[in-house]
Design an enzyme around this catalytic site. Structure first.
Site, PDB file in Angstrom:
ATOM      1  N   ARG A  13       0.844  -1.203   0.000  1.00 60.55           N
ATOM      2  CA  ARG A  13       0.000   0.000   0.000  1.00 60.55           C
ATOM      3  C   ARG A  13       0.881   1.255   0.000  1.00 60.55           C
ATOM      4  NH1 ARG A  13      -0.684   4.770   2.377  1.00 60.55           N
ATOM      5  NH2 ARG A  13      -0.210   3.839   4.399  1.00 60.55           N
ATOM      6  N   ASP A  14       1.451   1.608   1.135  1.00 57.68           N
ATOM      7  CA  ASP A  14       2.260   2.833   1.206  1.00 57.68           C
ATOM      8  C   ASP A  14       3.412   2.737   0.205  1.00 57.68           C
ATOM      9  OD1 ASP A  14       3.241   5.269   2.048  1.00 57.68           O
ATOM     10  OD2 ASP A  14       3.278   4.768   4.166  1.00 57.68           O
ATOM     11  N   HIS A 205       4.894   4.518  12.694  1.00 59.44           N
ATOM     12  CA  HIS A 205       5.056   4.451  11.237  1.00 59.44           C
ATOM     13  C   HIS A 205       6.067   5.525  10.815  1.00 59.44           C
ATOM     14  CE1 HIS A 205       3.122   4.139   7.087  1.00 59.44           C
ATOM     15  NE2 HIS A 205       3.693   5.317   6.998  1.00 59.44           N
ATOM     16  N   HIS A 207       9.017   7.142   8.011  1.00 57.57           N
ATOM     17  CA  HIS A 207       9.664   7.226   6.693  1.00 57.57           C
ATOM     18  C   HIS A 207      11.100   7.679   6.917  1.00 57.57           C
ATOM     19  CE1 HIS A 207       6.262   6.739   3.815  1.00 57.57           C
ATOM     20  NE2 HIS A 207       5.595   6.868   4.953  1.00 57.57           N
ATOM     21  N   CYS A 238       4.125   9.288   0.069  1.00 55.26           N
ATOM     22  CA  CYS A 238       2.758   9.734  -0.161  1.00 55.26           C
ATOM     23  C   CYS A 238       2.724  10.694  -1.347  1.00 55.26           C
ATOM     24  CB  CYS A 238       2.237  10.429   1.089  1.00 55.26           C
ATOM     25  SG  CYS A 238       0.571  11.049   0.845  1.00 55.26           S
ATOM     26  N   ASN A 247       9.249   4.252   3.308  1.00 48.97           N
ATOM     27  CA  ASN A 247       9.130   3.817   4.700  1.00 48.97           C
ATOM     28  C   ASN A 247      10.464   3.239   5.152  1.00 48.97           C
ATOM     29  OD1 ASN A 247       6.289   3.168   3.319  1.00 48.97           O
ATOM     30  ND2 ASN A 247       5.984   3.569   5.480  1.00 48.97           N
TER      31      ASN A 247
HETATM   32  N1  COA Z   1     -13.172   5.333  -3.268  1.00 50.38           N
HETATM   33  C1  COA Z   1     -13.399   5.564  -4.580  1.00 50.38           C
HETATM   34  N2  COA Z   1     -13.840   6.728  -5.075  1.00 50.38           N
HETATM   35  C2  COA Z   1     -14.044   7.717  -4.179  1.00 50.38           C
HETATM   36  C3  COA Z   1     -13.833   7.546  -2.813  1.00 50.38           C
HETATM   37  C4  COA Z   1     -13.367   6.292  -2.364  1.00 50.38           C
HETATM   38  N3  COA Z   1     -13.101   6.070  -1.081  1.00 50.38           N
HETATM   39  N4  COA Z   1     -14.144   8.692  -2.196  1.00 50.38           N
HETATM   40  C5  COA Z   1     -14.560   9.552  -3.144  1.00 50.38           C
HETATM   41  N5  COA Z   1     -14.491   8.973  -4.348  1.00 50.38           N
HETATM   42  C6  COA Z   1     -14.839   9.541  -5.633  1.00 50.38           C
HETATM   43  C7  COA Z   1     -16.232  10.120  -5.649  1.00 50.38           C
HETATM   44  O1  COA Z   1     -17.177   9.123  -5.939  1.00 50.38           O
HETATM   45  C8  COA Z   1     -16.127  11.154  -6.754  1.00 50.38           C
HETATM   46  O2  COA Z   1     -16.142  10.504  -7.999  1.00 50.38           O
HETATM   47  P1  COA Z   1     -16.706  11.242  -9.318  1.00 50.38           P
HETATM   48  O3  COA Z   1     -15.804  12.392  -9.567  1.00 50.38           O
HETATM   49  O4  COA Z   1     -16.609  10.171 -10.366  1.00 50.38           O
HETATM   50  O5  COA Z   1     -18.102  11.646  -8.971  1.00 50.38           O
HETATM   51  C9  COA Z   1     -14.700  11.685  -6.560  1.00 50.38           C
HETATM   52  O6  COA Z   1     -13.975  10.653  -5.881  1.00 50.38           O
HETATM   53  C10 COA Z   1     -14.644  12.961  -5.754  1.00 50.38           C
HETATM   54  O7  COA Z   1     -15.369  12.773  -4.563  1.00 50.38           O
HETATM   55  P2  COA Z   1     -15.400  13.861  -3.411  1.00 50.38           P
HETATM   56  O8  COA Z   1     -16.194  13.317  -2.273  1.00 50.38           O
HETATM   57  O9  COA Z   1     -15.814  15.193  -4.002  1.00 50.38           O
HETATM   58  O10 COA Z   1     -13.935  13.876  -2.962  1.00 50.38           O
HETATM   59  P3  COA Z   1     -12.795  14.971  -3.099  1.00 50.38           P
HETATM   60  O11 COA Z   1     -12.497  15.315  -4.509  1.00 50.38           O
HETATM   61  O12 COA Z   1     -13.067  16.061  -2.127  1.00 50.38           O
HETATM   62  O13 COA Z   1     -11.548  14.086  -2.578  1.00 50.38           O
HETATM   63  C11 COA Z   1     -10.980  12.193  -1.246  1.00 50.38           C
HETATM   64  C12 COA Z   1     -11.554  13.582  -1.276  1.00 50.38           C
HETATM   65  C13 COA Z   1     -10.835  11.818   0.215  1.00 50.38           C
HETATM   66  C14 COA Z   1     -11.938  11.255  -1.946  1.00 50.38           C
HETATM   67  C15 COA Z   1      -9.645  12.163  -1.993  1.00 50.38           C
HETATM   68  O14 COA Z   1      -8.887  13.281  -1.602  1.00 50.38           O
HETATM   69  C16 COA Z   1      -8.861  10.903  -1.740  1.00 50.38           C
HETATM   70  O15 COA Z   1      -9.270   9.814  -2.090  1.00 50.38           O
HETATM   71  N6  COA Z   1      -7.658  11.033  -1.142  1.00 50.38           N
HETATM   72  C17 COA Z   1      -6.847   9.892  -0.863  1.00 50.38           C
HETATM   73  C18 COA Z   1      -5.455  10.322  -0.532  1.00 50.38           C
HETATM   74  C19 COA Z   1      -4.581   9.146  -0.181  1.00 50.38           C
HETATM   75  O16 COA Z   1      -4.916   8.008  -0.376  1.00 50.38           O
HETATM   76  N7  COA Z   1      -3.389   9.461   0.328  1.00 50.38           N
HETATM   77  C20 COA Z   1      -2.437   8.472   0.700  1.00 50.38           C
HETATM   78  C21 COA Z   1      -2.801   7.659   1.878  1.00 50.38           C
HETATM   79  S1  COA Z   1      -2.940   8.591   3.374  1.00 50.38           S
HETATM   80 ZN    ZN Z   2       3.515   6.389   5.215  1.00 47.27          ZN
END
Ligand code: COA
Ligand code: ZN
Length: 298
Positions: A13-14, A205, A207, A238, A247
């Site tokens: 994952r990470d 955790h 890095h 990230c 990590n």
């Molecule tokens: N899984 C899949 N799709 C997701 C989702 C999830 N958990 N959460 C939101 N989405 C989709 C929505 O369905 C939407 O899709 P669309 O554009 O096709 O309609 C889109 O993402 C945007 O959704 P929204 O609620 O407006 O989210 P956002 O644009 O404000 O983004 C997050 C917020 C949290 C969804 C996004 O920033 C994210 O996934 N970040 C992950 C960061 C990450 O993994 N970092 C590393 C690990 S810490």
């Molecule tokens: Zn990390």
């Protein structure tokens, strides 16, 4: 009695979420299987976030469906909102690790949430996970520093840990997402968390971005922490943390701990073999020291 330190493998994952190399779903499953053969018992095997935000984790559901569940390994799914939690429940993840955020800047860029909003989201999602009978843990990201807004107050980290505990998590990870911590910070933050949330069971955790990764592991273990995240090969980082690097490497952590007399249950030579396999699969060298130097000379 030998003290046991449990390593949570976070490479799939990470490790993979920000690597320039691309593994197919089958290659990810091979990576996971090699880690299982190295003795890993608990690992982050995917992330249920927006595929637009983190394209490398877009196939996490396929990865979970392809897992061999007969090996007694606990496969953790990462989630940070309700949609992610529901997707992780759908694939019957063995554990869900929910991401809290301690910094305003990173919170906005990474998940569009303030620290308090991330805790509220956990409180909202936790009942779903409990109803599904899936163990729930949480990780406080950027617990030692935020790439955009700098210093993070340990009081915020401790407060998030206490809220996570109230939401019914079984373990709280403190994540140095951008690799800024020193061993002294590690002791200070852990102490603060223990003062304000004394019953929290901790995982750390790290890095290795600024070279203090293994020293930080040692500091955490010395304060009594029994669970450490690490990624095979030291891959990772990230996508929302500028200049993020990997990590702490699983094989480097295992070497250090086992030379000090701790038990990890992991097979160092198989981990090194897996790190070398990763170099070929990813098409670039990995950063761990042990994959270059090997273990203690015999
Ligand atoms: N899984 C899949 N799709 C997701 C989702 C999830 N958990 N959460 C939101 N989405 C989709 C929505 O369905 C939407 O899709 P669309 O554009 O096709 O309609 C889109 O993402 C945007 O959704 P929204 O609620 O407006 O989210 P956002 O644009 O404000 O983004 C997050 C917020 C949290 C969804 C996004 O920033 C994210 O996934 N970040 C992950 C960061 C990450 O993994 N970092 C590393 C690990 S810490
Ligand atoms: Zn990390």
């Amino acid at each position: 009695m030998t003290r046991r330190i449990d390593i949570v493998e976070v490479g799939p994952r990470d490790g993979l979420q920000n690597d320039p190399g691309n593994l197919s779903t089958d290659q990810k499953l091979e990576f996971i299987s090699r880690l299982e053969d190295s003795g890993v018992k608990r690992m982050e095997s995917g992330s249920f976030v927006s595929p637009k935000a983190v394209p490398k984790m877009a196939d996490s559901a396929e990865v979970f469906r392809g897992l061999n569940r007969s090996k007694g390994v606990r496969h953790i799914a990462l989630a940070l909102n309700e949609k992610g939690v529901r997707r992780a429940i759908d694939v019957q993840a063995d554990e869900i690790n929910f991401v809290l955020v301690a910094g305003e800047g990173f919170g906005e860029k990474n998940q569009r949430m303030s620290p308090q909003q991330s805790a509220d989201m956990l409180a909202h999602c936790a009942p779903l996970v409990h109803e599904a009978n899936i163990p729930l843990s949480a990780t406080v990201s950027v617990a030692f520093g935020d790439p955009y807004t700098g210093e993070v107050d340990p009081a915020i980290v401790a407060n998030l840990a206490a809220q996570a505990q109230r939401a019914g998590v079984s373990e709280v990870g403190l994540g140095d997402t951008i690799g800024v911590a020193t061993p002294w910070d590690v002791r200070r933050v852990i102490e603060r968390v223990r003062t304000e949330a004394p019953d929290v069971y901790l995982r750390l955790h790290f890095h290795n971005t600024r070279g203090a990764g293994l020293a930080n592991v040692a500091a955490a273990v010395e304060t009594g922490v029994d669970v450490i995240d690490a990624s095979c090969g030291g891959i990772g980082g990230c996508p929302f943390a500028p200049a993020a690097t990997g990590n702490v490497a699983t094989e480097d952590v295992v070497y250090t701990l086992e030379r000090a007399g701790f038990e990890t249950g992991l097979d160092l030579s198989k981990l090194i073999e897996t790190a070398k396999w990763l170099e070929t699969a990813l098409g670039h060298p990995v950063s761990s020291s042990l994959s270059r130097a090997g273990g203690f000379p015999t």
